[in-house]
Design an enzyme around this catalytic site. Structure first.
Site, PDB file in Angstrom:
ATOM      1  CG  ASN A 104      35.704  43.539  57.478  1.00  0.00           C
ATOM      2  OD1 ASN A 104      36.525  43.394  58.394  1.00  0.00           O
ATOM      3  ND2 ASN A 104      35.974  43.236  56.222  1.00  0.00           N
ATOM      4  CG  HIS A 113      43.108  48.922  50.898  1.00  0.00           C
ATOM      5  ND1 HIS A 113      42.320  49.013  49.778  1.00  0.00           N
ATOM      6  CD2 HIS A 113      44.329  48.528  50.464  1.00  0.00           C
ATOM      7  CE1 HIS A 113      43.043  48.704  48.713  1.00  0.00           C
ATOM      8  NE2 HIS A 113      44.273  48.400  49.101  1.00  0.00           N
TER       9      HIS A 113
HETATM   10  N1  NHR Z   1      36.940  57.160  48.523  1.00  0.00           N
HETATM   11  C1  NHR Z   1      37.941  58.024  48.743  1.00  0.00           C
HETATM   12  N2  NHR Z   1      37.778  59.277  48.334  1.00  0.00           N
HETATM   13  N3  NHR Z   1      39.101  57.677  49.353  1.00  0.00           N
HETATM   14  C2  NHR Z   1      39.280  56.418  49.748  1.00  0.00           C
HETATM   15  O1  NHR Z   1      40.411  56.100  50.357  1.00  0.00           O
HETATM   16  C3  NHR Z   1      38.256  55.437  49.525  1.00  0.00           C
HETATM   17  C4  NHR Z   1      37.082  55.871  48.897  1.00  0.00           C
HETATM   18  C5  NHR Z   1      36.064  54.956  48.623  1.00  0.00           C
HETATM   19  C6  NHR Z   1      36.198  53.632  48.934  1.00  0.00           C
HETATM   20  C7  NHR Z   1      37.566  51.727  49.710  1.00  0.00           C
HETATM   21  C8  NHR Z   1      38.594  51.252  48.654  1.00  0.00           C
HETATM   22  C9  NHR Z   1      39.394  50.055  49.095  1.00  0.00           C
HETATM   23  O2  NHR Z   1      39.575  49.836  50.288  1.00  0.00           O
HETATM   24  C10 NHR Z   1      37.383  53.193  49.520  1.00  0.00           C
HETATM   25  C11 NHR Z   1      38.407  54.097  49.851  1.00  0.00           C
HETATM   26  C12 NHR Z   1      36.415  51.048  45.570  1.00  0.00           C
HETATM   27  C13 NHR Z   1      37.325  51.290  44.547  1.00  0.00           C
HETATM   28  C14 NHR Z   1      36.886  51.338  43.104  1.00  0.00           C
HETATM   29  O3  NHR Z   1      37.711  51.445  42.209  1.00  0.00           O
HETATM   30  C15 NHR Z   1      38.647  51.483  44.890  1.00  0.00           C
HETATM   31  C16 NHR Z   1      39.034  51.481  46.221  1.00  0.00           C
HETATM   32  C17 NHR Z   1      38.108  51.239  47.239  1.00  0.00           C
HETATM   33  C18 NHR Z   1      36.794  51.024  46.896  1.00  0.00           C
HETATM   34  N4  NHR Z   1      35.562  51.318  42.830  1.00  0.00           N
HETATM   35  C19 NHR Z   1      34.955  51.418  41.505  1.00  0.00           C
HETATM   36  C20 NHR Z   1      34.391  52.825  41.258  1.00  0.00           C
HETATM   37  O4  NHR Z   1      34.318  53.199  40.086  1.00  0.00           O
HETATM   38  C21 NHR Z   1      33.800  50.445  41.378  1.00  0.00           C
HETATM   39  C22 NHR Z   1      34.199  49.048  41.579  1.00  0.00           C
HETATM   40  C23 NHR Z   1      33.008  48.109  41.790  1.00  0.00           C
HETATM   41  O5  NHR Z   1      31.849  48.562  41.885  1.00  0.00           O
HETATM   42  O6  NHR Z   1      33.253  46.883  41.899  1.00  0.00           O
HETATM   43  O7  NHR Z   1      33.999  53.529  42.225  1.00  0.00           O
HETATM   44  O8  NHR Z   1      39.943  49.354  48.222  1.00  0.00           O
HETATM   45  C1  GAR Z   2      37.128  42.892  52.571  1.00  0.00           C
HETATM   46  O1  GAR Z   2      38.215  42.035  52.305  1.00  0.00           O
HETATM   47  C2  GAR Z   2      37.572  44.328  52.462  1.00  0.00           C
HETATM   48  O2  GAR Z   2      38.870  44.549  52.949  1.00  0.00           O
HETATM   49  C3  GAR Z   2      37.531  44.536  50.982  1.00  0.00           C
HETATM   50  O3  GAR Z   2      36.403  43.815  50.528  1.00  0.00           O
HETATM   51  C4  GAR Z   2      36.098  42.772  51.451  1.00  0.00           C
HETATM   52  C5  GAR Z   2      34.702  42.984  51.952  1.00  0.00           C
HETATM   53  O4  GAR Z   2      34.287  41.879  52.691  1.00  0.00           O
HETATM   54  N1  GAR Z   2      37.400  45.906  50.650  1.00  0.00           N
HETATM   55  C6  GAR Z   2      37.708  46.356  49.458  1.00  0.00           C
HETATM   56  O5  GAR Z   2      38.216  45.659  48.602  1.00  0.00           O
HETATM   57  C7  GAR Z   2      37.392  47.810  49.227  1.00  0.00           C
HETATM   58  N2  GAR Z   2      37.676  48.127  47.883  1.00  0.00           N
HETATM   59  P1  GAR Z   2      33.005  41.954  53.626  1.00  0.00           P
HETATM   60  O6  GAR Z   2      31.875  42.552  52.802  1.00  0.00           O
HETATM   61  O7  GAR Z   2      32.726  40.526  53.956  1.00  0.00           O
HETATM   62  O8  GAR Z   2      33.333  42.797  54.823  1.00  0.00           O
END
Ligand code: NHR
Ligand code: GAR
Length: 215
Positions: A14, A109
């Site tokens: 992205n 997302h």
């Molecule tokens: N933070 C807030 N406060 N609000 C949102 O809407 C957020 C955010 C941080 C990241 C991206 C999100 C997605 O698009 C995002 C949106 C990570 C997790 C997660 O569970 C969930 C959603 C998203 C990003 N992360 C774990 C944690 O404990 C770690 C997972 C890993 O490292 O692989 O932070 O989906």
């Molecule tokens: C993308 O599909 C994005 O929507 C998703 O991870 C991929 C990242 O790809 N994001 C999440 O799942 C956030 N929790 P990229 O690193 O190639 O952009």
């Protein structure tokens, strides 16, 4: 021109789509820095090769989420961004961090929110048997994956889809709608009205906010 900082955790496709849109003259922003929370994030190499400043803050080196987020915000603010873009950034951010960037923090997302917030969205969509899936660009709020929606794109779910085939179909749409959303922001055309985002100008019709691109 507006300054943006992009946060990544991995591949960075992205982020690459934004660099390509900028290079094509379709995204009038200065990409001031790319910051990762993982030292092995492939996107850091891509960004450096494109001549963009890179930083890495390994979240494992911090005592907790608050300490990490405080350091992350300090690192970001050195670049004085008008907008912070989460592009595959995988750490949940604390309410204080989100408040600091209120109205200037976007995420993409991989689902049609409010369906499937959180992780593993493609497998969950397959398990639920939904026929339409997609991606959403939204403003980030303290509540995970629940902020105001800027733009969405929908794709069909096919009978023989796997997590890989479905995620690839959606990723193409991510690369289309995320630069578009950032462009609207950079042009000062996004207006927040509670949970609604209005796009000023010729694309202000609600139809432009939903991209019924099936393919
Ligand atoms: N933070 C807030 N406060 N609000 C949102 O809407 C957020 C955010 C941080 C990241 C991206 C999100 C997605 O698009 C995002 C949106 C990570 C997790 C997660 O569970 C969930 C959603 C998203 C990003 N992360 C774990 C944690 O404990 C770690 C997972 C890993 O490292 O692989 O932070 O989906
Ligand atoms: C993308 O599909 C994005 O929507 C998703 O991870 C991929 C990242 O790809 N994001 C999440 O799942 C956030 N929790 P990229 O690193 O190639 O952009």
């Amino acid at each position: 021109m507006k300054n943006i900082v992009i946060l990544i955790s991995g591949r960075g496709s992205n982020m690459e789509a934004m660099i390509a849109a900028r290079d094509a003259g379709q995204l009038p922003v200065n990409i001031a820095a790319v910051i990762a929370n993982r030292p092995d994030a492939k996107g850091l190499e891509t960004a450096a090769a494109a001549g963009i400043a890179t930083r890495c803050l390994d979240h494992k080196a911090f005592a907790g989420r608050e300490a990490f987020d405080t350091a992350l915000a300090a690192c970001i603010d050195e670049f004085a961004p008008d907008l912070v873009v989460l592009a595959g950034f995988m750490r949940i951010l604390t309410p204080d961090f989100v408040r600091h960037y209120e109205g200037r923090l976007l995420n993409i997302h991989p689902s049609l929110l409010p369906a499937f917030p959180g992780l593993h969205t493609h497998q969950r969509a397959l398990d639920e048997g939904v026929r339409v899936h997609g991606c959403t660009v939204h403003f980030v709020t303290a509540e995970l994956d629940h902020g105001p929606v800027v733009i969405q794109a929908a794709v069909p779910v096919l009978d023989d889809d796997t997590e890989d085939s479905l995620s690839a179909r959606i990723l193409k749409q991510e690369h289309r709608i995320y630069p578009q959303a950032v462009r609207w922001f950079a042009e000062g055309r996004l207006q927040l009205d509670g949970m609604k985002v209005r796009v000023q100008g010729e694309q202000a019709e609600p139809a432009a906010l939903i991209s019924p691109v099936l393919g």
